[in-house]
Motif scaffolding. Structure first.
Motif, PDB file in Angstrom:
ATOM      1  N   ILE A   2     131.406  -1.946  33.821  1.00  0.00           N
ATOM      2  CA  ILE A   2     132.457  -2.452  32.928  1.00  0.00           C
ATOM      3  C   ILE A   2     132.072  -3.818  32.376  1.00  0.00           C
ATOM      4  O   ILE A   2     132.249  -4.101  31.182  1.00  0.00           O
ATOM      5  CB  ILE A   2     133.806  -2.521  33.673  1.00  0.00           C
ATOM      6  N   LEU A   3     131.518  -4.665  33.254  1.00  0.00           N
ATOM      7  CA  LEU A   3     131.096  -5.995  32.824  1.00  0.00           C
ATOM      8  C   LEU A   3     129.983  -5.913  31.785  1.00  0.00           C
ATOM      9  O   LEU A   3     129.953  -6.695  30.818  1.00  0.00           O
ATOM     10  CB  LEU A   3     130.628  -6.808  34.038  1.00  0.00           C
ATOM     11  N   ALA A   4     129.077  -4.965  31.948  1.00  0.00           N
ATOM     12  CA  ALA A   4     127.995  -4.788  30.976  1.00  0.00           C
ATOM     13  C   ALA A   4     128.558  -4.435  29.601  1.00  0.00           C
ATOM     14  O   ALA A   4     128.106  -4.968  28.572  1.00  0.00           O
ATOM     15  CB  ALA A   4     127.039  -3.692  31.453  1.00  0.00           C
ATOM     16  N   PHE A   5     129.555  -3.552  29.572  1.00  0.00           N
ATOM     17  CA  PHE A   5     130.188  -3.200  28.302  1.00  0.00           C
ATOM     18  C   PHE A   5     130.903  -4.399  27.692  1.00  0.00           C
ATOM     19  O   PHE A   5     130.823  -4.636  26.478  1.00  0.00           O
ATOM     20  CB  PHE A   5     131.177  -2.042  28.501  1.00  0.00           C
ATOM     21  N   LEU A   6     131.605  -5.163  28.520  1.00  0.00           N
ATOM     22  CA  LEU A   6     132.337  -6.329  28.013  1.00  0.00           C
ATOM     23  C   LEU A   6     131.385  -7.355  27.406  1.00  0.00           C
ATOM     24  O   LEU A   6     131.637  -7.893  26.319  1.00  0.00           O
ATOM     25  CB  LEU A   6     133.156  -6.965  29.142  1.00  0.00           C
ATOM     26  N   VAL A   7     130.287  -7.609  28.099  1.00  0.00           N
ATOM     27  CA  VAL A   7     129.305  -8.571  27.597  1.00  0.00           C
ATOM     28  C   VAL A   7     128.679  -8.064  26.299  1.00  0.00           C
ATOM     29  O   VAL A   7     128.504  -8.816  25.328  1.00  0.00           O
ATOM     30  CB  VAL A   7     128.216  -8.845  28.655  1.00  0.00           C
ATOM     31  N   ALA A   8     128.354  -6.771  26.247  1.00  0.00           N
ATOM     32  CA  ALA A   8     127.728  -6.191  25.049  1.00  0.00           C
ATOM     33  C   ALA A   8     128.646  -6.299  23.844  1.00  0.00           C
ATOM     34  O   ALA A   8     128.213  -6.673  22.741  1.00  0.00           O
ATOM     35  CB  ALA A   8     127.362  -4.729  25.308  1.00  0.00           C
ATOM     36  N   PHE A   9     129.922  -5.990  24.030  1.00  0.00           N
ATOM     37  CA  PHE A   9     130.838  -6.013  22.898  1.00  0.00           C
ATOM     38  C   PHE A   9     131.189  -7.446  22.480  1.00  0.00           C
ATOM     39  O   PHE A   9     131.409  -7.722  21.293  1.00  0.00           O
ATOM     40  CB  PHE A   9     132.094  -5.217  23.222  1.00  0.00           C
ATOM     41  N   ASN A 186     120.870  -5.607  13.280  1.00  0.00           N
ATOM     42  CA  ASN A 186     121.547  -6.507  14.231  1.00  0.00           C
ATOM     43  C   ASN A 186     122.371  -5.792  15.292  1.00  0.00           C
ATOM     44  O   ASN A 186     122.478  -6.269  16.420  1.00  0.00           O
ATOM     45  CB  ASN A 186     122.442  -7.495  13.489  1.00  0.00           C
ATOM     46  N   VAL A 187     122.990  -4.667  14.934  1.00  0.00           N
ATOM     47  CA  VAL A 187     123.827  -3.962  15.912  1.00  0.00           C
ATOM     48  C   VAL A 187     122.991  -3.525  17.108  1.00  0.00           C
ATOM     49  O   VAL A 187     123.454  -3.560  18.259  1.00  0.00           O
ATOM     50  CB  VAL A 187     124.527  -2.753  15.259  1.00  0.00           C
ATOM     51  N   ALA A 188     121.746  -3.155  16.854  1.00  0.00           N
ATOM     52  CA  ALA A 188     120.856  -2.728  17.942  1.00  0.00           C
ATOM     53  C   ALA A 188     120.679  -3.811  18.996  1.00  0.00           C
ATOM     54  O   ALA A 188     120.498  -3.519  20.182  1.00  0.00           O
ATOM     55  CB  ALA A 188     119.490  -2.340  17.370  1.00  0.00           C
ATOM     56  N   ASN A 189     120.761  -5.073  18.586  1.00  0.00           N
ATOM     57  CA  ASN A 189     120.568  -6.161  19.541  1.00  0.00           C
ATOM     58  C   ASN A 189     121.622  -6.154  20.640  1.00  0.00           C
ATOM     59  O   ASN A 189     121.348  -6.531  21.781  1.00  0.00           O
ATOM     60  CB  ASN A 189     120.602  -7.510  18.809  1.00  0.00           C
ATOM     61  N   ALA A 190     122.831  -5.743  20.306  1.00  0.00           N
ATOM     62  CA  ALA A 190     123.918  -5.754  21.283  1.00  0.00           C
ATOM     63  C   ALA A 190     123.934  -4.512  22.154  1.00  0.00           C
ATOM     64  O   ALA A 190     124.270  -4.590  23.342  1.00  0.00           O
ATOM     65  CB  ALA A 190     125.268  -5.895  20.562  1.00  0.00           C
ATOM     66  N   ILE A 191     123.571  -3.372  21.587  1.00  0.00           N
ATOM     67  CA  ILE A 191     123.780  -2.113  22.317  1.00  0.00           C
ATOM     68  C   ILE A 191     122.502  -1.475  22.839  1.00  0.00           C
ATOM     69  O   ILE A 191     122.554  -0.542  23.635  1.00  0.00           O
ATOM     70  CB  ILE A 191     124.575  -1.103  21.444  1.00  0.00           C
ATOM     71  N   ALA A 192     121.326  -1.984  22.426  1.00  0.00           N
ATOM     72  CA  ALA A 192     120.073  -1.384  22.904  1.00  0.00           C
ATOM     73  C   ALA A 192     119.931  -1.439  24.433  1.00  0.00           C
ATOM     74  O   ALA A 192     119.488  -0.451  25.033  1.00  0.00           O
ATOM     75  CB  ALA A 192     118.870  -2.057  22.233  1.00  0.00           C
ATOM     76  N   PRO A 193     120.299  -2.560  25.097  1.00  0.00           N
ATOM     77  CA  PRO A 193     120.218  -2.547  26.562  1.00  0.00           C
ATOM     78  C   PRO A 193     121.110  -1.489  27.211  1.00  0.00           C
ATOM     79  O   PRO A 193     120.750  -0.910  28.239  1.00  0.00           O
ATOM     80  CB  PRO A 193     120.671  -3.962  26.947  1.00  0.00           C
ATOM     81  N   LEU A 194     122.264  -1.204  26.603  1.00  0.00           N
ATOM     82  CA  LEU A 194     123.140  -0.153  27.128  1.00  0.00           C
ATOM     83  C   LEU A 194     122.496   1.220  26.974  1.00  0.00           C
ATOM     84  O   LEU A 194     122.611   2.079  27.857  1.00  0.00           O
ATOM     85  CB  LEU A 194     124.496  -0.175  26.421  1.00  0.00           C
ATOM     86  N   VAL A 195     121.811   1.410  25.845  1.00  0.00           N
ATOM     87  CA  VAL A 195     121.097   2.673  25.629  1.00  0.00           C
ATOM     88  C   VAL A 195     119.934   2.778  26.609  1.00  0.00           C
ATOM     89  O   VAL A 195     119.691   3.833  27.199  1.00  0.00           O
ATOM     90  CB  VAL A 195     120.593   2.763  24.173  1.00  0.00           C
ATOM     91  N   GLY A 196     119.212   1.665  26.811  1.00  0.00           N
ATOM     92  CA  GLY A 196     118.107   1.671  27.756  1.00  0.00           C
ATOM     93  C   GLY A 196     118.550   1.982  29.171  1.00  0.00           C
ATOM     94  O   GLY A 196     117.810   2.615  29.935  1.00  0.00           O
ATOM     95  N   ALA A 197     119.777   1.551  29.529  1.00  0.00           N
ATOM     96  CA  ALA A 197     120.322   1.817  30.864  1.00  0.00           C
ATOM     97  C   ALA A 197     121.008   3.176  30.944  1.00  0.00           C
ATOM     98  O   ALA A 197     121.600   3.515  31.974  1.00  0.00           O
ATOM     99  CB  ALA A 197     121.306   0.723  31.253  1.00  0.00           C
ATOM    100  N   HIS A 198     120.964   3.947  29.847  1.00  0.00           N
ATOM    101  CA  HIS A 198     121.553   5.300  29.776  1.00  0.00           C
ATOM    102  C   HIS A 198     123.076   5.268  29.990  1.00  0.00           C
ATOM    103  O   HIS A 198     123.647   6.229  30.520  1.00  0.00           O
ATOM    104  CB  HIS A 198     120.898   6.238  30.798  1.00  0.00           C
ATOM    105  N   LEU A 199     123.706   4.199  29.537  1.00  0.00           N
ATOM    106  CA  LEU A 199     125.170   4.127  29.602  1.00  0.00           C
ATOM    107  C   LEU A 199     125.819   4.737  28.368  1.00  0.00           C
ATOM    108  O   LEU A 199     126.981   5.144  28.421  1.00  0.00           O
ATOM    109  CB  LEU A 199     125.616   2.662  29.746  1.00  0.00           C
ATOM    110  N   LEU A 200     125.080   4.776  27.258  1.00  0.00           N
ATOM    111  CA  LEU A 200     125.578   5.365  26.019  1.00  0.00           C
ATOM    112  C   LEU A 200     124.441   6.095  25.316  1.00  0.00           C
ATOM    113  O   LEU A 200     123.266   5.725  25.462  1.00  0.00           O
ATOM    114  CB  LEU A 200     126.134   4.282  25.080  1.00  0.00           C
TER     115      LEU A 200
END
Length: 352
Positions: A2-9, A186-200
C-alpha cells in the motif's frame, strides 16, 4: 505494498506539477492561453493520452533496462520511488522545472549500485542523450530565434494581423503535443518500479499513472508554469511555436525507442535558446537560469544517494550508512567553507 502505491501516486502528482511548465509554459507565457487553469487542463488531457497510447517502451527501459527486473521487490520499488519523490518535491517547492527522468534514473541507479547489478553501458547511453539533446534544442531554437527576429523586423505586425488566430492555434497545438510527449515519457518514471515489482500490468499502470500525473498538473503546476512561462524570457507566438515543436519532436522521437529524455531540460534549453537570440548571453546572467542549472546537475545525485542509502538501511549495512553520512557531512562542510570564504572576500572588498 500500500505504501508503495501511495508513494508512486504522490510521485506521479509531483511529476504533473513539474511537467506542466515543461509542456504548456510556452503557450501560457506567449499569451496564447491567458488563464493558467486552462493551460493546466489542456496539459492534463494530453498527458493521459500520451501515457496510455505511447508510454510502454519507456516503462520497459526503466523497469528492466538498467537493473535486473527481479531486483524490484515491493520494498525496493517503494524505496526507489521514495528517493525520487523527495528529490522532485524539493524542486517543486523551489519552483524549478526538474526532469523526472533524471531523478528516477538516478534512483534506479542507486538501487543498482547498492546491489552491484547496474547495467553501466545502458546508463551511459542514456546519459549521453541527456547531455546532447538540451544542446541540440538550444542550438535549434537559437538559430530559429534569429530567423524569426529577421522576419519580424521586415513584417513587424505579422503576429498581430490576420495570421494571429493561426499562430495562437499552432502554439496551443504544439504545446498539446509537448504535453503528450511528457505523458509518453514522464508517467513511466512513477509507475515503472511498480511494473518491475509485478504489482501492476503495464497498461493498468499507464492509465492510473497518467490520471495522477494529470491531477498533479492541475493542482500543483502553477508555480512551475510561471517559472517556465514568464520568468526566464518573454516569448512571442512564433517563438513559442518553435520552442514547443522542437521539444515535442525530440522527446517523442526518443520515447518511440524507449529513451527517457529530460523534457524539462529540453524545453527550458529551448526557451533559453530563444532568449539568447533576443538578448544575447545576458540571459545566462539571470538568477533563475543559474539556479536551474545547479539543480539539474545536483538532483540525479541526490536521488541516487537517497536510494542507495535506503537500500543499505534495508540491508542493515551499518558501514555503508556511516560512509554515506560522512559524505553528506563533508559536502555540507565544504559548502559552508566556500560561503565563509566568499563572505570574507566581500567584507574585505568593502573595507578597502
Amino acid at each position: 505494498m500500500i505504501l508503495a502505491f501511495l508513494v508512486a501516486f504522490f510521485f506521479a502528482m509531483n511529476i504533473g506539477a513539474s511537467g506542466a511548465a515543461a509542456s504548456m509554459g510556452v503557450a501560457y507565457g506567449s499569451g496564447a492561453i491567458k488563464r493558467r487553469w486552462v493551460a493546466l487542463v489542456i496539459c492534463a488531457v494530453a498527458i493521459v493520452g500520451g501515457s496510455v497510447f505511447g508510454g510502454q517502451k519507456v516503462v520497459k527501459t526503466i523497469s528492466s533496462g538498467l537493473i535486473p527486473e527481479q531486483v524490484f521487490t515491493v520494498q525496493v520499488a517503494m524505496l526507489a520511488l521514495l528517493a525520487a519523490t523527495l528529490s522532485l518535491f524539493i524542486a517543486n517547492v523551489l519552483g524549478i522545472p526538474l526532469s523526472t527522468s533524471e531523478i528516477t534514473i538516478g534512483a534506479v541507479a542507486g538501487v543498482g549500485i547498492a546491489y552491484h547489478v547496474l547495467y553501466i553501458k545502458q546508463l551511459l547511453f542514456i546519459i549521453m542523450f541527456w547531455l546532447i539533446t538540451p544542446v541540440v534544442a538550444f542550438t535549434l531554437t537559437f538559430v530559429i530565434g534569429k530567423l524569426i527576429h529577421r522576419v519580424k523586423s521586415k513584417y513587424p505586425d505579422l503576429e498581430n494581423g490576420k495570421w494571429r488566430p493561426l499562430f495562437i492555434f499552432l502554439v496551443i497545438l504544439t504545446g498539446f503535443f509537448e504535453a503528450y510527449s511528457a505523458g509518453m515519457k514522464n508517467v513511466a518514471n512513477a509507475i515503472a518500479p511498480l511494473v518491475g515489482a509485478h504489482l501492476l500490468t503495464i497498461d493498468t499502470a499507464l492509465l492510473l499513472g497518467g490520471l495522477f500525473v494529470a491531477l498533479g498538473a492541475i493542482l500543483l503546476g502553477r508555480r512551475v508554469l510561471e517559472t517556465n512561462g514568464k520568468k526566464i524570457t518573454k516569448v512571442s507566438l512564433l517563438e513559442g511555436i518553435s520552442i514547443s515543436a522542437t521539444s515535442s519532436t525530440l522527446v517523442i522521437s526518443a520515447a518511440l525507442f524507449g529513451i527517457p529524455l529530460p523534457i524539462a531540460q529540453i524545453t527550458t534549453s529551448s526557451i533559453v535558446g530563444i532568449g539568447s537570440a533576443q538578448e544575447g548571453w545576458k540571459v545566462f546572467q539571470k538568477g533563475i537560469v543559474t539556479q536551474m542549472l545547479k539543480v539539474w546537475f545536483v538532483a540525479p545525485f541526490i536521488s541516487m544517494l537517497l536510494a542507495y542509502s535506503f537500500i543499505k538501511m534495508l540491508q542493515s549495512d551499518g558501514y555503508a550508512i556511516f560512509m554515506v553520512a560522512a559524505g553528506v557531512l563533508a559536502t555540507l562542510g565544504v559548502i559552508s567553507l566556500l560561503k565563509d570564504t566568499k563572505q570574507k572576500k566581500h567584507v574585505g572588498g568593502i573595507s578597502q
